[in-house]
Design an enzyme around this catalytic site. Structure first.
Site, PDB file in Angstrom:
ATOM      1  N   ASP A   1      -8.747  -5.286  -5.717  1.00 27.55           N
ATOM      2  CA  ASP A   1      -8.360  -4.200  -4.819  1.00 27.55           C
ATOM      3  C   ASP A   1      -9.325  -3.034  -4.995  1.00 27.55           C
ATOM      4  O   ASP A   1      -9.461  -2.481  -6.086  1.00 27.55           O
ATOM      5  CB  ASP A   1      -6.930  -3.761  -5.130  1.00 27.55           C
ATOM      6  CG  ASP A   1      -6.324  -2.905  -4.028  1.00 27.55           C
ATOM      7  OD1 ASP A   1      -7.060  -2.095  -3.432  1.00 27.55           O
ATOM      8  OD2 ASP A   1      -5.117  -3.043  -3.763  1.00 27.55           O
TER       9      ASP A   1
ATOM     10  N   HIS B   1      -7.088  -5.545  -1.307  1.00 28.09           N
ATOM     11  CA  HIS B   1      -5.994  -4.776  -0.740  1.00 28.09           C
ATOM     12  C   HIS B   1      -5.472  -5.487   0.518  1.00 28.09           C
ATOM     13  O   HIS B   1      -6.230  -6.130   1.239  1.00 28.09           O
ATOM     14  CB  HIS B   1      -6.523  -3.383  -0.369  1.00 28.09           C
ATOM     15  CG  HIS B   1      -5.478  -2.336  -0.227  1.00 28.09           C
ATOM     16  ND1 HIS B   1      -4.782  -1.827  -1.306  1.00 28.09           N
ATOM     17  CD2 HIS B   1      -5.009  -1.683   0.873  1.00 28.09           C
ATOM     18  CE1 HIS B   1      -3.944  -0.904  -0.871  1.00 28.09           C
ATOM     19  NE2 HIS B   1      -4.051  -0.804   0.443  1.00 28.09           N
TER      20      HIS B   1
ATOM     21  N   SER C   1       0.833  -1.190   0.000  1.00 29.92           N
ATOM     22  CA  SER C   1       0.000   0.000   0.000  1.00 29.92           C
ATOM     23  C   SER C   1       0.877   1.252   0.000  1.00 29.92           C
ATOM     24  O   SER C   1       1.707   1.426  -0.892  1.00 29.92           O
ATOM     25  CB  SER C   1      -0.962  -0.040   1.192  1.00 29.92           C
ATOM     26  OG  SER C   1      -1.965   0.932   1.061  1.00 29.92           O
TER      27      SER C   1
END
Length: 428
Positions: free
Chosen positions: A350, A383, A253
């Site tokens: 994601d 994610h 991330s």
């Protein structure tokens, strides 16, 4: 009547969570966060959800849930939910093939043959992954953790942990894993442990740092701190078994964004105030589900939430007022011919940072880099898919380990042989 109704309610909750974990989420507003949370807490932990739903079903049936029609509806929903959770596990297993095909496509079908014999070890391809295991494991046999080593002047935000083989040893390949958290939160204590522990058990020294966070910090403070981590490894890493000459960076991330920037801005004096002379180059980068073009010039993001967030909390300036500053903060605009090898990994589901951004970054990097750029898109992955020892998390850790073994074998400098190793010259 209460047991059938309660069971129906519990089944609806379980089935709804399963649905959120399986479906690709929308990309607007705050709803994507629900899909993200369900994706990692249900999709990555599907075996645990099967277990609690089966136990709950057995308890409710014993209490008479099937005496009325709501209970039978609840049972039908639960059966559908269990089927969905099995599908989530199967999707996680598909990461094995996705990772391996990406390595073969870029490095060649014989890439494993290029890995030195002493580095091959247990280079699994995921065939041994089991569905039932401890997804929250924070330790590994044969790995020790040294906590809270200071690497810079900024107190608790400049501490790092070292994971290394408990047997000791010197000149071990070194990984820096950068935690995520939208540049505003997060900690070294839970960053990428499946990968960190897997590599440390295979002989690596893994460094997990804290760094300054926004809104107190303003970019590039975060990146400067991480360059200080590289300076610490160059200066003190050998005392902990690290090889300062072979350091790879990774992260997820915001950590993926920062890892990519670390790899692409080596030795930039503007980002190394007070330690400009230190070599901050790295041997490779493995960014996971990162953000690569903050300006979003390809129109990947359908709304302005990330732009507004970055403008108010992280960069503290608008792209209209300082477009060059936003470019400097975007890995996409630092691609260069002498970039180190990259392995970029992103999930197709994601809902916070999107796979198209990763694909455009890879295309730009491949267009100029002299080194291989591997790219894997993982089917069904949300994610932060690497934060648990899930089927997918283990598959990714094993795939990255194979890539890094190849990188060691083909890119690591070889020490010059000592006179004792050379022996007598020919004819001597």
């Amino acid at each position: 009547m209460i047991a059938p109704v309660l069971y129906l309610g519990v089944s609806v909750v379980g089935g709804s969570l399963t649905s959120l974990a399986l479906l690709p989420g929308p990309r607007r507003g705050k709803v994507p966060a629900l899909f993200f949370l369900a994706g990692i807490m249900v999709g990555e932990l599907a075996p645990l959800h099967i277990a609690w739903q089966v136990i709950a079903t057995a308890a409710f049936i014993r209490a008479g849930a099937l005496d009325r029609w709501p209970g039978w509806v609840g049972l039908a929903i639960s059966l559908a939910s269990w089927s969905g959770l099995v599908l989530a596990i199967a999707r996680g297993q598909r990461a094995v093939a996705a990772i391996e095909s990406s390595l073969v496509d870029t490095l060649g079908p014989a890439y494993r043959d290029e890995i030195e014999q002493d580095l091959r070890g247990d280079l699994r391809s995921g065939s041994s992954i089991e569905w039932w295991h401890n997804p929250f494991r924070s330790r590994a046999r044969g790995v020790e953790r040294i906590r809270n080593i200071s690497y810079g002047p900024n107190g608790k935000r400049n501490l790092l942990d070292v994971y290394r083989p408990s047997e000791g040893g010197r000149q071990r390949p070194t990984l820096v894993y950068v935690h995520g958290g939208a540049w505003t939160m997060g900690s070294k204590n839970w960053a990428g442990l499946p990968l960190v522990l897997h590599l440390a058990a295979r002989g690596w020294v893994c460094v997990t740092p804290n760094y300054r966070l926004s809104p107190q910090a303003t970019f590039p403070d975060h990146l400067i701190d991480l360059k200080l981590v590289l300076a610490w490894i160059r200066r003190d890493g050998e005392a902990y078994g690290a090889d300062p000459g072979f350091v790879v960076v990774s992260g997820g991330s915001a950590g993926g964004h920062l890892a990519a920037l670390l790899a692409l801005t080596a030795n930039d004096p503007a980002l190394q105030p007070g330690f400009e002379e230190v070599d901050t180059s790295v041997a490779g980068a493995v960014p996971l589900y990162g953000s690569y073009d903050l300006l979003d010039r390809r129109g990947v993001r359908p709304d302005s939430f990330q732009k507004e967030f970055l403008e108010k909390r992280v960069l503290k300036t608008s792209p209209e007022a300082d477009a060059p500053g936003w470019e400097r903060a975007s890995p996409r605009y630092h691609v260069r011919p002498d970039a180190p090898p990259f392995f970029v990994i992103h999930g197709r589901h994601d809902s916070l940072l999107f796979w198209e951004d990763a694909r455009y970054f890879v295309e730009a990097l491949r267009s100029v880099s002299a080194q291989p750029v591997v790219y894997a898109e993982l089917p069904g992955a949300q994610h932060a898919f690497d934060q648990f020892h899930s089927v997918r998390g283990i598959a990714v850790a094993e795939g990255v380990a194979r890539y890094l073994a190849w990188l060691q074998s083909t890119r690591r400098p070889r020490p010059a042989p000592s006179p004792a190793d050379v022996g007598d010259p020919p004819g001597g």
